[in-house]
Design an enzyme around this catalytic site. Structure first.
Site, mmCIF file in Angstrom:
data_model
loop_
_atom_site.group_PDB
_atom_site.id
_atom_site.type_symbol
_atom_site.label_atom_id
_atom_site.label_comp_id
_atom_site.label_asym_id
_atom_site.label_seq_id
_atom_site.Cartn_x
_atom_site.Cartn_y
_atom_site.Cartn_z
ATOM 1 C CG LEU A 213 -2.110 -0.849 1.304
ATOM 2 C CD1 LEU A 213 -2.771 -0.759 2.681
ATOM 3 C CD2 LEU A 213 -3.099 -0.481 0.230
ATOM 4 C CG ASP A 214 1.011 3.908 -3.321
ATOM 5 O OD1 ASP A 214 1.954 3.158 -3.590
ATOM 6 O OD2 ASP A 214 0.170 4.285 -4.144
ATOM 7 C CB SER A 215 3.632 6.374 2.301
ATOM 8 O OG SER A 215 3.676 7.445 1.384
#
Length: 189
Positions: free
Chosen positions: A40-42
């Site tokens: 998951l992207d930050s």
């Protein structure tokens, strides 16, 4: 074999190595030898699975297994039913066309936690929550899909992987629990 469900907080990077400006998975999970099954992207939040088993990690993360991942996207604007049909058919993102998916409107319940920091608020522009159920999970795919049909994503929460559901698990941001790999309800094993 371990399988851990984490509610990854906004701003956390999907690695255990320390980062100079952001929280990492090591700030939330102290279990040695586990690795994220997918990413998951930050700036995305929600359900992230971690395991110590490479085959299970591949089963969860690789698109060829077609494990459904459900995302709630709070988008800028008010998409129509036709806009959701465009998302569902698949979207040409220039470098690839997304697979067909399921796209529907959702009403966020009180189960959706407040994000820190909150999304930007603009009184003249409404926001809408939609759920996308996809089997690919390419880099920034959901954000790129919603932007391609004219509705940029302001907040993105992964709410499900297979039959695992972040709300049913009852995890607040930063919390994690062990889940059974053999449980027939999880749709993973």
């Amino acid at each position: 074999m371990r399988l851990i469900a984490l509610n990854k907080p906004f701003g956390t990077i999907c690695q255990f190595s320390p980062h100079e400006t952001r929280a990492s998975l090591a700030d939330w999970v102290k279990t040695p030898g586990v690795y994220p099954a997918g990413r998951l992207d930050s700036d995305s939040e929600g359900l992230l699975l971690l395991t110590d088993d490479g085959a299970l990690q591949a089963r969860i993360a690789e698109p060829r297994h077609k494990l459904v991942k459900r995302y709630w996207a709070q988008v800028e604007g008010a998409p129509s039913a036709d806009d959701l049909k465009k998302l569902a058919r698949g979207v040409d993102l220039g470098d690839y066309v997304t697979r067909p998916c399921r796209a529907e409107f959702v009403e966020p319940s009180e189960s959706v936690w407040q994000r820190t920091p909150p999304i930007r608020f603009r009184a003249a522009i409404p926001t809408t929550w939609i759920q996308l159920s996809i089997t690919e999970g390419k880099n920034r795919q959901v954000r790129r899909m919603t932007a391609a049909v004219g509705f940029p994503t302001l907040r993105l929460v992964r709410v499900g992987v297979g039959a695992l559901d972040i709300f049913a698990l009852g995890l607040a941001p930063g919390e994690h629990i062990d889940v059974s790999v053999q449980a027939p309800w999880n749709g993973i094993a």
